[in-house]
Design a protein around this motif. Structure first.
Motif, short mmCIF file in Angstrom:
data_model
loop_
_atom_site.label_atom_id
_atom_site.label_comp_id
_atom_site.label_asym_id
_atom_site.label_seq_id
_atom_site.Cartn_x
_atom_site.Cartn_y
_atom_site.Cartn_z
N ARG A 1 23.87 -19.13 -16.17
CA ARG A 1 24.54 -17.70 -15.23
C ARG A 1 23.31 -16.66 -15.61
N ALA A 2 21.99 -16.95 -16.53
CA ALA A 2 21.08 -16.26 -16.44
C ALA A 2 20.32 -16.90 -16.15
N ALA A 3 19.73 -17.84 -15.35
CA ALA A 3 18.94 -18.70 -14.86
C ALA A 3 18.22 -17.99 -13.77
N ARG A 4 16.64 -18.11 -14.60
CA ARG A 4 16.03 -17.58 -13.51
C ARG A 4 15.58 -18.34 -12.32
N ALA A 5 14.63 -17.55 -11.69
CA ALA A 5 13.82 -17.92 -10.09
C ALA A 5 13.26 -19.60 -10.44
N GLY A 6 12.92 -19.95 -11.88
CA GLY A 6 12.15 -20.93 -12.43
C GLY A 6 13.53 -22.30 -12.08
N SER A 7 14.19 -21.63 -12.58
CA SER A 7 15.73 -22.54 -13.65
C SER A 7 15.75 -23.24 -11.78
N ILE A 8 16.28 -22.27 -10.87
CA ILE A 8 16.60 -22.75 -10.19
C ILE A 8 15.47 -23.53 -9.17
N ALA A 9 14.18 -23.31 -9.18
CA ALA A 9 13.22 -24.07 -8.18
C ALA A 9 13.42 -25.04 -9.02
N ARG A 10 13.52 -25.29 -10.29
CA ARG A 10 13.06 -26.30 -10.99
C ARG A 10 14.47 -27.51 -10.14
N GLU A 11 15.91 -26.86 -9.81
CA GLU A 11 17.08 -27.50 -9.56
C GLU A 11 16.33 -28.59 -8.49
N ILE A 12 15.45 -27.27 -7.17
CA ILE A 12 15.09 -27.73 -6.13
C ILE A 12 14.71 -29.22 -6.54
N ARG A 13 13.34 -28.44 -6.66
CA ARG A 13 12.13 -29.64 -6.55
C ARG A 13 12.86 -30.99 -7.53
N ARG A 14 13.77 -30.90 -8.48
CA ARG A 14 14.54 -32.46 -9.06
C ARG A 14 14.87 -32.68 -7.57
N THR A 15 16.11 -32.26 -7.01
CA THR A 15 16.41 -32.46 -5.53
C THR A 15 15.53 -33.37 -4.66
N ALA A 16 14.30 -32.23 -4.94
CA ALA A 16 13.48 -33.22 -4.19
C ALA A 16 13.06 -34.55 -3.95
N ARG A 17 12.63 -34.88 -5.78
CA ARG A 17 12.30 -36.33 -5.62
C ARG A 17 13.15 -36.73 -5.91
N ARG A 18 14.81 -36.25 -6.45
CA ARG A 18 15.45 -37.64 -6.22
C ARG A 18 15.61 -38.13 -4.64
N SER A 19 15.65 -37.31 -3.59
CA SER A 19 15.83 -37.20 -2.60
C SER A 19 14.68 -38.45 -1.99
N GLU A 20 13.98 -37.90 -2.44
CA GLU A 20 12.28 -38.86 -2.05
C GLU A 20 12.54 -37.81 -0.74
N ALA A 21 11.99 -36.08 -0.44
CA ALA A 21 11.81 -35.57 0.14
C ALA A 21 10.44 -35.63 0.61
N SER A 22 9.99 -35.45 2.11
CA SER A 22 8.75 -36.19 3.02
C SER A 22 8.52 -33.96 3.00
N ILE A 23 9.32 -33.25 3.37
CA ILE A 23 8.80 -32.03 3.63
C ILE A 23 10.06 -31.22 2.68
N VAL A 24 10.23 -30.19 2.72
CA VAL A 24 11.10 -28.93 1.79
C VAL A 24 10.99 -27.73 3.22
N PHE A 25 12.07 -28.19 3.65
CA PHE A 25 11.91 -26.21 4.61
C PHE A 25 12.53 -25.20 3.72
N ILE A 26 11.78 -23.96 3.23
CA ILE A 26 12.61 -22.86 2.40
C ILE A 26 12.52 -21.74 3.61
N GLY A 27 12.87 -21.08 3.82
CA GLY A 27 13.70 -19.67 4.45
C GLY A 27 12.85 -18.93 3.06
N SER A 28 11.92 -17.94 3.38
CA SER A 28 11.42 -17.13 2.54
C SER A 28 10.98 -16.09 3.75
N ASP A 29 11.11 -14.72 2.69
CA ASP A 29 10.01 -14.12 3.23
C ASP A 29 8.93 -13.63 2.52
N ASN A 30 8.44 -14.41 1.33
CA ASN A 30 7.71 -14.39 0.94
C ASN A 30 7.27 -15.63 0.49
#
Length: 145
Positions: A86-115
């Motif tokens: 519940r209290a996950a911070r941006a770092g925890s969420i980013a860690r899950e995304i990075r973990r998924t990137a490694r597991r799926s052998e991502a060549s590019i991560v597309f981030i929708g972000s204005d900053n």
């Protein structure tokens, strides 16, 4: 190799997904979409438009809505989701995304972000934390057009 799109349902996440699909068609790579859901965090869910003001938090409802949104934009994409506390911070969420990137052998991560990726990045930026990983290339989508 795959193309990974962190997805929170925002207009910029939709734009990132659209770009990933376009790249996927050109480079013949599959698209994987990851949604990270902080469990029981009603405020977070409402801020992102996942639930209405009068709705209670329900993971399955949120995931179903995000999946429908992804399917409408990218019917061939693989949709995954991860739960974080519940209290996950941006770092925890980013860690899950990075973990998924490694597991799926991502060549590019597309981030929708204005900053994400600016010289000065807010400490709470999920996009900035994901962009910092050197295990894949990053394409930052800052415009919904």
């Amino acid at each position: 190799m795959t193309l990974l799109v962190p997805f929170d349902g925002s207009a910029l996440a939709e734009a990132a997904l659209t770009r990933a699909v376009e790249f996927g068609e050109v480079f013949e790579q599959s698209v994987v979409v990851i949604a990270v859901v902080p469990q029981g965090n009603t405020t977070y869910a409402r801020e992102r438009g996942w639930i209405e003001a009068d709705e209670s938090f329900d993971t399955e409802t949120i995931v179903s809505r995000l999946r429908e949104q992804v399917t409408a934009l990218a019917p061939d994409a693989t949709f995954r989701y991860e739960r974080v506390p519940r209290a996950a911070r941006a770092g925890s969420i980013a860690r899950e995304i990075r973990r998924t990137a490694r597991r799926s052998e991502a060549s590019i991560v597309f981030i929708g972000s204005d900053n994400a990726g600016r010289l000065v990045t807010a400490l709470s930026s999920v996009g900035g934390n994901v962009a910092a990983d050197q295990g894949y290339d990053v394409l930052i989508v800052r415009d919904t057009e």
